[in-house]
Design an enzyme around this catalytic site. Structure first.
Site, short mmCIF file in Angstrom:
data_model
loop_
_atom_site.label_atom_id
_atom_site.label_comp_id
_atom_site.label_asym_id
_atom_site.label_seq_id
_atom_site.Cartn_x
_atom_site.Cartn_y
_atom_site.Cartn_z
N ILE A 46 0.82 -1.20 0.00
CA ILE A 46 0.00 0.00 0.00
C ILE A 46 0.86 1.25 0.00
CG2 ILE A 46 -1.80 1.27 1.21
CD1 ILE A 46 -2.69 -1.37 -0.15
N SER A 81 -10.59 -0.67 5.43
CA SER A 81 -9.97 -1.74 4.65
C SER A 81 -10.44 -1.68 3.22
CB SER A 81 -10.35 -3.11 5.24
OG SER A 81 -11.73 -3.37 5.00
N CYS A 82 -9.80 -2.46 2.36
CA CYS A 82 -10.21 -2.50 0.95
C CYS A 82 -11.65 -2.98 0.82
CB CYS A 82 -9.26 -3.39 0.15
SG CYS A 82 -9.12 -5.09 0.76
N THR A 87 -3.29 -12.64 0.04
CA THR A 87 -2.48 -11.49 0.46
C THR A 87 -1.15 -11.96 1.02
OG1 THR A 87 -3.26 -11.39 2.76
CG2 THR A 87 -4.62 -10.29 1.08
N THR A 145 -13.31 -11.65 8.31
CA THR A 145 -13.18 -10.24 7.91
C THR A 145 -14.05 -9.40 8.82
OG1 THR A 145 -13.49 -8.61 6.16
CG2 THR A 145 -14.99 -10.47 6.15
N GLY A 146 -13.55 -8.26 9.20
CA GLY A 146 -14.33 -7.34 10.01
C GLY A 146 -14.99 -6.26 9.18
#
Length: 338
Positions: free
Chosen positions: A13, A155-156, A186, A216-217
């Site tokens: 990133i 996040s993305c 990732t 995932t959050g």
């Protein structure tokens, strides 16, 4: 006055943020990257900036000196300081604003180290908890004020989900929903099978060979972006064997009865540089390098009706690296000039 930026962490990133800022040219006239902090050599950083296996060669002249990255003849000082509070870039380079991209300073308490070192503001390139604002550009950037000092870009997946959820909720009202992100692997995953430090058996498996269920959050974090949806969404991820390019599937129960055509028309209404709309039958490689935070795909909208009840499925694509980076840079440009 130009706001001087320091990038802490020059990984996936951090490097893409540098590329994006360079490529925007005159649009970034109010900010200037002046320094980078990463625990490797300038020569390694220069090589990884110039050559990228996913996003291709950076179309600029890139080299390195003993203590600097050099791009198109301009020097960017490079530090290798493991503790944020000890980076001397405020004194040496006049850094005002830290783009925090290490993945380690992901809370208000941790990122406070940058402020203690003299920086005025921090934008974290990751989810960062309930005590900080989470900003998804085009959805809630107007909640930022000049008094904010540390902010999360989320996040993305949150940046992919939020515009779609926002449109649905404003037009039809969301009662409850669940999200699945079909997500590229990732750098935190394994190249080959091997023990996982967190003792997660699935995370111990080879990323490029398996579909791997993953937590995932992103869905729960929607409540930080859109408080009216707090507690209404949850979800999970399926990590799949592609290096980049992902999609978010959102299944909801709405307050109003709808048709697929009405849902698609609502999404089209919210189209913006952050939330694109594409009716072509695209696949994941088609979204690599896209600058929108997500692309709504009307060809995958489904409305299932059983009596007076409905389930509505909507889908948005995103480049889980570059889409997020472009969103983060939009937030950076807005935040830095408040």
């Amino acid at each position: 006055m130009t706001v001087k930026i320091g990038i802490n962490g020059f990984g996936r990133i951090g490097r893409l943020a540098f590329r994006r800022i360079m490529d925007l040219g005159e649009e970034t006239k109010d900010i200037e990257v002046v320094a980078i902090n990463d625990l490797t050599t300038p020569a390694m950083l220069a090589h990884l900036l110039k050559y990228d296996s996913t996003h291709g060669t950076f179309d600029h002249e890139v080299s390195a000196t003993e203590d600097s990255l050099v791009v198109d003849g301009k020097k960017y000082r490079v530090y290798a300081e493991p503790q944020a509070q000890n980076i001397p870039w405020v004194k040496n380079d006049g850094v005002d604003f830290v783009l925090e991209c290490t993945g380690f300073y992901t809370s208000k308490a941790k990122s406070q180290a940058h402020l203690d070192a003299g920086a005025k503001r921090v934008l974290i390139s990751a989810p960062a908890g309930n005590d900080l604002k989470t900003i998804v550009y085009s959805v809630n950037q107007d909640t930022l004020t000049a008094d904010d000092t540390i902010v999360s870009a989320g996040s993305c997946t949150t940046n992919s989900l939020a515009p779609m959820a926002n449109a649905l909720n404003k037009e039809f009202g969301i009662q409850v929903g669940t999200m699945t992100t079909i997500h590229a692997y990732t750098a935190t995953q394994k190249v080959l099978d091997g023990p996982d430090r967190g003792n997660n058996f699935r995370n111990a498996r080879a990323a490029a060979e398996n579909i791997i269920p993953h937590s995932t959050g992103a869905a729960k974090a929607i409540g930080l972006v859109l408080p009216e949806l707090n507690g209404k969404l949850d979800g999970h991820a399926q990590r799949v064997p592609v290096k980049d390019g992902s999609e978010t599937e959102l299944v909801t129960i709405l307050d109003k009865k709808v048709t697929a055509e009405e849902v698609n028309a609502a999404m089209k209404k919210y189209e913006s540089p952050s939330f694109a709309y594409n009716a072509d039958q695209i696949v994941s490689t088609d979204v690599l390098g896209m600058t929108a935070g997500s692309i709504f795909d009307p060809t995958q909208t489904q409305v299932i009706t059983a009596g007076d009840k409905q389930l509505v499925k909507t889908v948005a694509w995103y480049d889980n690296e570059y889409s997020f980076t472009c969103q983060m840079v939009r937030t950076l440009l807005h935040f830095a000039t408040l």
